[in-house]
Write an enzyme that holds these catalytic residues in place. Structure first.
Site, PDB file in Angstrom:
ATOM      1  N   LYS A   9      12.778   6.684   6.922  1.00 57.43           N
ATOM      2  CA  LYS A   9      12.226   5.913   5.818  1.00 57.43           C
ATOM      3  C   LYS A   9      13.191   5.962   4.613  1.00 57.43           C
ATOM      4  O   LYS A   9      14.191   6.677   4.630  1.00 57.43           O
ATOM      5  CB  LYS A   9      10.813   6.431   5.527  1.00 57.43           C
ATOM      6  CG  LYS A   9       9.889   6.269   6.785  1.00 57.43           C
ATOM      7  CD  LYS A   9       8.398   6.339   6.496  1.00 57.43           C
ATOM      8  CE  LYS A   9       7.822   7.709   6.474  1.00 57.43           C
ATOM      9  NZ  LYS A   9       6.312   7.729   6.491  1.00 57.43           N
ATOM     10  N   TYR A  49       1.951  -0.630   8.782  1.00 60.21           N
ATOM     11  CA  TYR A  49       0.950   0.354   8.374  1.00 60.21           C
ATOM     12  C   TYR A  49      -0.453  -0.247   8.253  1.00 60.21           C
ATOM     13  O   TYR A  49      -1.270   0.237   7.476  1.00 60.21           O
ATOM     14  CB  TYR A  49       1.365   0.992   7.048  1.00 60.21           C
ATOM     15  CG  TYR A  49       2.357   2.138   7.218  1.00 60.21           C
ATOM     16  CD1 TYR A  49       2.102   3.191   8.092  1.00 60.21           C
ATOM     17  CD2 TYR A  49       3.540   2.179   6.477  1.00 60.21           C
ATOM     18  CE1 TYR A  49       2.999   4.245   8.245  1.00 60.21           C
ATOM     19  CE2 TYR A  49       4.441   3.238   6.625  1.00 60.21           C
ATOM     20  CZ  TYR A  49       4.156   4.263   7.505  1.00 60.21           C
ATOM     21  OH  TYR A  49       5.036   5.321   7.652  1.00 60.21           O
ATOM     22  N   ASN A 112       7.948  11.324   3.209  1.00 61.12           N
ATOM     23  CA  ASN A 112       8.125  12.358   4.229  1.00 61.12           C
ATOM     24  C   ASN A 112       9.142  11.974   5.301  1.00 61.12           C
ATOM     25  O   ASN A 112       9.056  12.410   6.443  1.00 61.12           O
ATOM     26  CB  ASN A 112       6.766  12.726   4.836  1.00 61.12           C
ATOM     27  CG  ASN A 112       6.056  11.515   5.404  1.00 61.12           C
ATOM     28  OD1 ASN A 112       6.655  10.463   5.548  1.00 61.12           O
ATOM     29  ND2 ASN A 112       4.793  11.668   5.729  1.00 61.12           N
ATOM     30  N   HIS A 115       9.097   8.324  10.496  1.00 62.34           N
ATOM     31  CA  HIS A 115       7.909   7.795  11.154  1.00 62.34           C
ATOM     32  C   HIS A 115       8.162   7.819  12.645  1.00 62.34           C
ATOM     33  O   HIS A 115       9.291   7.570  13.081  1.00 62.34           O
ATOM     34  CB  HIS A 115       7.649   6.336  10.729  1.00 62.34           C
ATOM     35  CG  HIS A 115       6.711   5.630  11.659  1.00 62.34           C
ATOM     36  ND1 HIS A 115       5.343   5.744  11.546  1.00 62.34           N
ATOM     37  CD2 HIS A 115       6.928   4.863  12.765  1.00 62.34           C
ATOM     38  CE1 HIS A 115       4.767   5.056  12.529  1.00 62.34           C
ATOM     39  NE2 HIS A 115       5.713   4.518  13.280  1.00 62.34           N
ATOM     40  N   GLU A 126       5.378  -1.926  17.149  1.00 61.84           N
ATOM     41  CA  GLU A 126       6.309  -1.560  16.077  1.00 61.84           C
ATOM     42  C   GLU A 126       7.751  -1.963  16.423  1.00 61.84           C
ATOM     43  O   GLU A 126       8.504  -2.375  15.541  1.00 61.84           O
ATOM     44  CB  GLU A 126       6.197  -0.056  15.791  1.00 61.84           C
ATOM     45  CG  GLU A 126       4.838   0.285  15.168  1.00 61.84           C
ATOM     46  CD  GLU A 126       4.537   1.776  15.096  1.00 61.84           C
ATOM     47  OE1 GLU A 126       5.398   2.594  15.443  1.00 61.84           O
ATOM     48  OE2 GLU A 126       3.393   2.116  14.685  1.00 61.84           O
TER      49      GLU A 126
HETATM   50  P1  ADP Z   1       2.141   9.920  10.292  1.00 63.75           P
HETATM   51  O1  ADP Z   1       3.332   9.361   9.530  1.00 63.75           O
HETATM   52  O2  ADP Z   1       2.309  11.375  10.552  1.00 63.75           O
HETATM   53  O3  ADP Z   1       1.802   9.111  11.530  1.00 63.75           O
HETATM   54  P2  ADP Z   1      -0.191   8.696   9.055  1.00 63.75           P
HETATM   55  O4  ADP Z   1      -0.095   7.604  10.067  1.00 63.75           O
HETATM   56  O5  ADP Z   1      -1.523   9.353   8.886  1.00 63.75           O
HETATM   57  O6  ADP Z   1       0.890   9.843   9.311  1.00 63.75           O
HETATM   58  O7  ADP Z   1       0.200   8.147   7.608  1.00 63.75           O
HETATM   59  C1  ADP Z   1       1.263   7.228   7.479  1.00 63.75           C
HETATM   60  C2  ADP Z   1       2.081   7.574   6.246  1.00 63.75           C
HETATM   61  O8  ADP Z   1       1.267   7.351   5.083  1.00 63.75           O
HETATM   62  C3  ADP Z   1       2.494   9.039   6.158  1.00 63.75           C
HETATM   63  O9  ADP Z   1       3.650   9.327   6.894  1.00 63.75           O
HETATM   64  C4  ADP Z   1       2.721   9.173   4.657  1.00 63.75           C
HETATM   65  O10 ADP Z   1       3.968   8.576   4.288  1.00 63.75           O
HETATM   66  C5  ADP Z   1       1.570   8.332   4.100  1.00 63.75           C
HETATM   67  N1  ADP Z   1       0.344   9.122   3.862  1.00 63.75           N
HETATM   68  C6  ADP Z   1      -0.548   9.530   4.787  1.00 63.75           C
HETATM   69  N2  ADP Z   1      -1.569  10.217   4.256  1.00 63.75           N
HETATM   70  C7  ADP Z   1      -1.323  10.266   2.933  1.00 63.75           C
HETATM   71  C8  ADP Z   1      -2.005  10.835   1.807  1.00 63.75           C
HETATM   72  N3  ADP Z   1      -3.149  11.518   1.955  1.00 63.75           N
HETATM   73  N4  ADP Z   1      -1.447  10.689   0.587  1.00 63.75           N
HETATM   74  C9  ADP Z   1      -0.307  10.002   0.421  1.00 63.75           C
HETATM   75  N5  ADP Z   1       0.401   9.409   1.431  1.00 63.75           N
HETATM   76  C10 ADP Z   1      -0.095   9.544   2.677  1.00 63.75           C
HETATM   77 MG    MG Z   2       0.987   7.228  11.764  1.00 65.35          MG
END
Ligand code: ADP
Ligand code: MG
Length: 134
Positions: A9, A49, A112, A115, A126
Site C-alpha cells: 500500500k 474495499y 499497515n 494487503h 481483486e
Molecule cells: P486486512 O487488511 O487484514 O484484511 P480488513 O479487511 O479488516 O483487514 O481491513 C482492511 C483495511 O482497513 C486494513 O488493512 C486497514 O488498513 C483498515 N482498517 C481495518 N480496520 C480498521 C480500524 N478499526 N481502524 C482503522 N482502519 C482500519
Molecule cells: Mg481484508
C-alpha cells in the site's frame, strides 16, 4: 499451487519498504507470478474495499489507498492465501506477531503496509481490479 493477490500500500512505497517486503515473500519461497505499480483511482479503491463500505474507517481507508502509487503482485505457492496473511500479520498492531511484516514495520491501524486477499473468490475479483488499472 495456489495464487493470491498482494498489495504494497502507499505507505510501503513512500517509506521505501518495497524491497524489504518483497524479500520477505521471496525468502519464504513464494513465487512472484506478476507485478506492477499503479496509482489507485477512487473507484478502484472503493471496489477493492467494498466489504468495508459504511464502516467508520472507510473514508480514511480510501484516502489512504489513493494517496500514492501501490505495488500489486500475484504470488504463488502452497496455501498461499492463508500463508501470506500470516506473513503480513494481524491488522491490529497490538496483535501482529513480531516477525510479521506488520509486526516489524507498522504501528497504525489504517496505514499497515500490505494487503492480501482473504479467499479464492476475492483473489480473482481483486486481480481483475489491479491488473486492469493504470
Ligand atoms: P486486512 O487488511 O487484514 O484484511 P480488513 O479487511 O479488516 O483487514 O481491513 C482492511 C483495511 O482497513 C486494513 O488493512 C486497514 O488498513 C483498515 N482498517 C481495518 N480496520 C480498521 C480500524 N478499526 N481502524 C482503522 N482502519 C482500519
Ligand atoms: Mg481484508
Amino acid at each position: 499451487m495456489e495464487r493470491t493477490l498482494v498489495l504494497i500500500k502507499p505507505d510501503g512505497v513512500e517509506r521505501g519498504l518495497i524491497g524489504r517486503i518483497i524479500t520477505v515473500f521471496e525468502n519464504k519461497g513464494l513465487r512472484i507470478a506478476d507485478m506492477k505499480m499503479c496509482k489507485p483511482s477512487k473507484a478502484e479503491a472503493e471496489e477493492h474495499y467494498k466489504e468495508h463500505k459504511g464502516k467508520f474507517f472507510f473514508q480514511e481507508l480510501i484516502d489512504y489507498l489513493t494517496e500514492d502509487r501501490i505495488v500489486a503482485m500475484i504470488l504463488e505457492g502452497e496455501n498461499a492465501i492463508e500463508l501470506i496473511r500470516k506473513v503480513n500479520g494481524d491488522k491490529d498492531p497490538l496483535k501482529a506477531e513480531g516477525a510479521s511484516i506488520r509486526g516489524k514495520y507498522a504501528i497504525d491501524r489504517t496505514r499497515n503496509l500490505v494487503h492480501a486477499s482473504e479467499n479464492t473468490e476475492n483473489v480473482e475479483r481483486e486481480i481483475s481490479i489491479w491488473f486492469d488499472c493504470k
